[in-house]
Design a protein around this motif. Structure first.
Motif, PDB file in Angstrom:
ATOM      1  N   VAL A   1      69.754 -84.553   6.562  1.00 29.29           N
ATOM      2  CA  VAL A   1      69.465 -84.264   5.029  1.00 29.29           C
ATOM      3  C   VAL A   1      69.518 -82.755   4.657  1.00 29.29           C
ATOM      4  CG1 VAL A   1      67.405 -84.262   3.499  1.00 29.29           C
ATOM      5  CG2 VAL A   1      67.702 -86.438   4.968  1.00 29.29           C
ATOM      6  N   ILE A   2      69.144 -82.017   5.563  1.00 27.93           N
ATOM      7  CA  ILE A   2      69.036 -80.443   5.249  1.00 27.93           C
ATOM      8  C   ILE A   2      70.607 -80.278   5.138  1.00 27.93           C
ATOM      9  CG2 ILE A   2      68.929 -78.142   6.059  1.00 27.93           C
ATOM     10  CD1 ILE A   2      66.336 -79.245   7.239  1.00 27.93           C
ATOM     11  N   GLU A   3      71.434 -80.664   5.999  1.00 24.80           N
ATOM     12  CA  GLU A   3      72.947 -80.420   5.776  1.00 24.80           C
ATOM     13  C   GLU A   3      73.539 -80.941   4.699  1.00 24.80           C
ATOM     14  OE1 GLU A   3      76.694 -80.200   8.754  1.00 24.80           O
ATOM     15  OE2 GLU A   3      75.371 -82.134   9.205  1.00 24.80           O
ATOM     16  N   GLU A   4      73.109 -81.949   4.286  1.00 31.73           N
ATOM     17  CA  GLU A   4      73.800 -82.749   2.918  1.00 31.73           C
ATOM     18  C   GLU A   4      73.169 -82.017   1.688  1.00 31.73           C
ATOM     19  OE1 GLU A   4      72.178 -86.741   3.212  1.00 31.73           O
ATOM     20  OE2 GLU A   4      73.261 -87.237   5.264  1.00 31.73           O
ATOM     21  N   SER A   5      71.920 -81.347   1.796  1.00 34.86           N
ATOM     22  CA  SER A   5      71.455 -80.706   0.626  1.00 34.86           C
ATOM     23  C   SER A   5      72.269 -79.378   0.481  1.00 34.86           C
ATOM     24  CB  SER A   5      69.912 -80.372   0.954  1.00 34.86           C
ATOM     25  OG  SER A   5      69.645 -79.234   1.775  1.00 34.86           O
ATOM     26  N   LEU A   6      72.800 -78.860   1.349  1.00 35.60           N
ATOM     27  CA  LEU A   6      73.536 -77.787   1.088  1.00 35.60           C
ATOM     28  C   LEU A   6      74.724 -77.843   0.152  1.00 35.60           C
ATOM     29  CD1 LEU A   6      74.512 -76.353   4.625  1.00 35.60           C
ATOM     30  CD2 LEU A   6      72.533 -75.568   3.098  1.00 35.60           C
ATOM     31  N   ALA A   7      75.339 -79.370  -0.093  1.00 34.85           N
ATOM     32  CA  ALA A   7      76.231 -79.799  -0.972  1.00 34.85           C
ATOM     33  C   ALA A   7      75.456 -80.396  -2.130  1.00 34.85           C
ATOM     34  CB  ALA A   7      77.260 -80.286  -0.764  1.00 34.85           C
ATOM     35  N   GLN A   8      74.466 -81.090  -1.954  1.00 34.41           N
ATOM     36  CA  GLN A   8      73.824 -81.887  -3.069  1.00 34.41           C
ATOM     37  C   GLN A   8      72.286 -81.281  -2.793  1.00 34.41           C
ATOM     38  OE1 GLN A   8      74.554 -85.918  -2.615  1.00 34.41           O
ATOM     39  NE2 GLN A   8      76.053 -85.414  -1.018  1.00 34.41           N
ATOM     40  N   PRO A   9      71.783 -80.248  -3.552  1.00 33.75           N
ATOM     41  CA  PRO A   9      70.384 -79.790  -3.173  1.00 33.75           C
ATOM     42  C   PRO A   9      69.394 -80.740  -3.732  1.00 33.75           C
ATOM     43  CG  PRO A   9      71.976 -78.261  -4.789  1.00 33.75           C
ATOM     44  CD  PRO A   9      72.584 -79.377  -4.255  1.00 33.75           C
ATOM     45  N   GLY A  10      69.737 -81.575  -4.451  1.00 31.14           N
ATOM     46  CA  GLY A  10      68.398 -82.702  -4.725  1.00 31.14           C
ATOM     47  C   GLY A  10      68.437 -83.773  -3.475  1.00 31.14           C
ATOM     48  N   ARG A  11      68.921 -83.723  -2.610  1.00 31.67           N
ATOM     49  CA  ARG A  11      68.712 -84.534  -1.263  1.00 31.67           C
ATOM     50  C   ARG A  11      67.543 -83.773  -0.734  1.00 31.67           C
ATOM     51  NH1 ARG A  11      69.204 -88.767   0.821  1.00 31.67           N
ATOM     52  NH2 ARG A  11      69.812 -88.136   2.697  1.00 31.67           N
ATOM     53  N   PHE A  12      67.222 -82.553  -0.924  1.00 32.18           N
ATOM     54  CA  PHE A  12      66.139 -82.047  -0.221  1.00 32.18           C
ATOM     55  C   PHE A  12      64.671 -82.481  -0.418  1.00 32.18           C
ATOM     56  CE2 PHE A  12      63.265 -78.384   1.250  1.00 32.18           C
ATOM     57  CZ  PHE A  12      63.940 -77.907   2.343  1.00 32.18           C
ATOM     58  N   GLY A  13      64.674 -83.123  -1.517  1.00 35.02           N
ATOM     59  CA  GLY A  13      63.524 -83.958  -2.028  1.00 35.02           C
ATOM     60  C   GLY A  13      63.227 -85.041  -0.880  1.00 35.02           C
ATOM     61  N   VAL A  14      63.914 -85.511  -0.355  1.00 35.82           N
ATOM     62  CA  VAL A  14      63.829 -86.387   0.603  1.00 35.82           C
ATOM     63  C   VAL A  14      62.806 -85.848   1.788  1.00 35.82           C
ATOM     64  CG1 VAL A  14      64.790 -87.899   2.575  1.00 35.82           C
ATOM     65  CG2 VAL A  14      65.763 -87.618   0.375  1.00 35.82           C
ATOM     66  N   LEU A  15      62.984 -84.706   2.193  1.00 32.26           N
ATOM     67  CA  LEU A  15      61.960 -84.056   3.028  1.00 32.26           C
ATOM     68  C   LEU A  15      60.773 -83.836   2.535  1.00 32.26           C
ATOM     69  CD1 LEU A  15      64.620 -81.341   4.459  1.00 32.26           C
ATOM     70  CD2 LEU A  15      63.845 -83.470   5.278  1.00 32.26           C
ATOM     71  N   TYR A  16      60.673 -83.578   1.390  1.00 35.56           N
ATOM     72  CA  TYR A  16      58.971 -83.512   0.609  1.00 35.56           C
ATOM     73  C   TYR A  16      58.612 -84.879   0.680  1.00 35.56           C
ATOM     74  CZ  TYR A  16      55.464 -82.822  -2.839  1.00 35.56           C
ATOM     75  OH  TYR A  16      54.354 -82.272  -3.331  1.00 35.56           O
ATOM     76  N   GLU A  17      59.121 -85.902   0.548  1.00 36.37           N
ATOM     77  CA  GLU A  17      58.713 -87.204   0.669  1.00 36.37           C
ATOM     78  C   GLU A  17      58.267 -87.428   2.196  1.00 36.37           C
ATOM     79  OE1 GLU A  17      57.780 -89.208  -1.923  1.00 36.37           O
ATOM     80  OE2 GLU A  17      58.669 -87.757  -3.407  1.00 36.37           O
ATOM     81  N   ARG A  18      58.956 -86.996   2.872  1.00 37.57           N
ATOM     82  CA  ARG A  18      58.572 -87.177   4.197  1.00 37.57           C
ATOM     83  C   ARG A  18      57.482 -86.489   4.856  1.00 37.57           C
ATOM     84  NH1 ARG A  18      64.516 -87.770   6.894  1.00 37.57           N
ATOM     85  NH2 ARG A  18      65.291 -89.591   6.227  1.00 37.57           N
ATOM     86  N   HIS A  19      57.377 -85.236   4.523  1.00 32.73           N
ATOM     87  CA  HIS A  19      56.497 -84.229   5.037  1.00 32.73           C
ATOM     88  C   HIS A  19      55.477 -83.649   4.369  1.00 32.73           C
ATOM     89  CE1 HIS A  19      59.125 -84.569   8.718  1.00 32.73           C
ATOM     90  NE2 HIS A  19      60.058 -84.243   7.929  1.00 32.73           N
ATOM     91  N   ALA A  20      55.486 -83.880   2.953  1.00 33.21           N
ATOM     92  CA  ALA A  20      54.529 -83.113   2.119  1.00 33.21           C
ATOM     93  C   ALA A  20      52.831 -83.580   2.541  1.00 33.21           C
ATOM     94  CB  ALA A  20      54.670 -83.101   0.568  1.00 33.21           C
ATOM     95  N   ARG A  21      52.905 -84.725   2.660  1.00 35.05           N
ATOM     96  CA  ARG A  21      51.353 -85.308   2.946  1.00 35.05           C
ATOM     97  C   ARG A  21      50.803 -84.799   4.195  1.00 35.05           C
ATOM     98  NH1 ARG A  21      50.471 -91.726   3.140  1.00 35.05           N
ATOM     99  NH2 ARG A  21      51.183 -91.499   0.887  1.00 35.05           N
ATOM    100  N   VAL A  22      51.465 -84.779   5.182  1.00 34.80           N
ATOM    101  CA  VAL A  22      50.862 -84.221   6.462  1.00 34.80           C
ATOM    102  C   VAL A  22      50.531 -82.911   6.190  1.00 34.80           C
ATOM    103  CG1 VAL A  22      52.966 -83.800   7.891  1.00 34.80           C
ATOM    104  CG2 VAL A  22      50.770 -84.216   9.114  1.00 34.80           C
TER     105      VAL A  22
END
Length: 200
Positions: free
Chosen positions: A22-43
């Motif tokens: 996801v991080i690698e994909e976000s380099l070309a598509q910044p919006g992909r980084f939001g997936v990581l927020y969904e995965r890790h923000a709660r903890v």
């Protein structure tokens, strides 16, 4: 507002991209980084909330993701799970709130004297159990050094492995073990025999 429960979605379910992908994909598509927020923000929020309280925790999470996004080109893509990386950033943000954390422990300790265990349990139930915040534990945590507290709470509250904590804190695995040992010894010395917690 972020839910304060500590459950976190795993970095990759069957068919999903790993955090590194996801991080690698976000380099070309910044919006992909939001997936990581969904995965890790709660903890991350749950961990920061326990240490700092609601307002500061929200600031820590926001700063963590903003800084992670800006630094995503530097992420080591050989690590598929980015959770330790996020915690590394969050710990630095929490360190900036050291006085807030110490004040929180003092306030929690006073709460036991002023209003009793049962009332305090009602007020912090969404962050942690009443048993976790018993007065002796609050006082014991306040006596730890910040480095000892970081290691102990990463393992106990964030559920990081020793290896992940070492990666997050950028210290050797042996240092994690020694700090954790010292922290547990100090905690045990300040807790009554009838309190048994995962922390120790």
């Amino acid at each position: 507002m972020i839910d304060t429960e500590d459950g976190a979605q795993g970095p990759s379910r069957a068919g999903e991209s790993t955090d590194a992908e996801v991080i690698e994909e976000s380099l070309a598509q910044p919006g992909r980084f939001g997936v990581l927020y969904e995965r890790h923000a709660r903890v991350l929020h749950g961990y920061a909330y326990r240490r700092l309280g609601r307002e500061a925790a929200e600031d820590v999470v926001a700063e963590t993701f903003m800084k992670a996004f800006r630094a995503r080109r530097t992420y080591d893509l050989s690590h598929s799970d980015a959770r330790p990386w996020f915690f590394a950033i969050a710990i630095r943000e929490i360190a900036r709130h050291h006085r807030v954390e110490q004040a929180r422990y003092r306030a929690l300790s006073r709460s036991f004297e002023d209003r009793g265990d049962e009332d305090l349990a009602d007020r912090v139930a969404d962050a942690t159990s009443a048993h976790t915040w018993r007065k002796p534990l609050v006082e014991a945590l306040a006596k730890l050094s910040r480095r000892e507290r970081d290691v102990l709470l990463m393992v106990a509250w964030a559920d990081l492995t020793y290896e992940e904590a070492a990666r997050a804190l950028e210290i050797p695995l042996g240092t994690v073990r020694s700090r954790l040992h010292r922290a547990r010894q100090k905690i045990r010395r300040h807790l009554p025999d009838d309190i048994t917690l995962e922390l120790v």
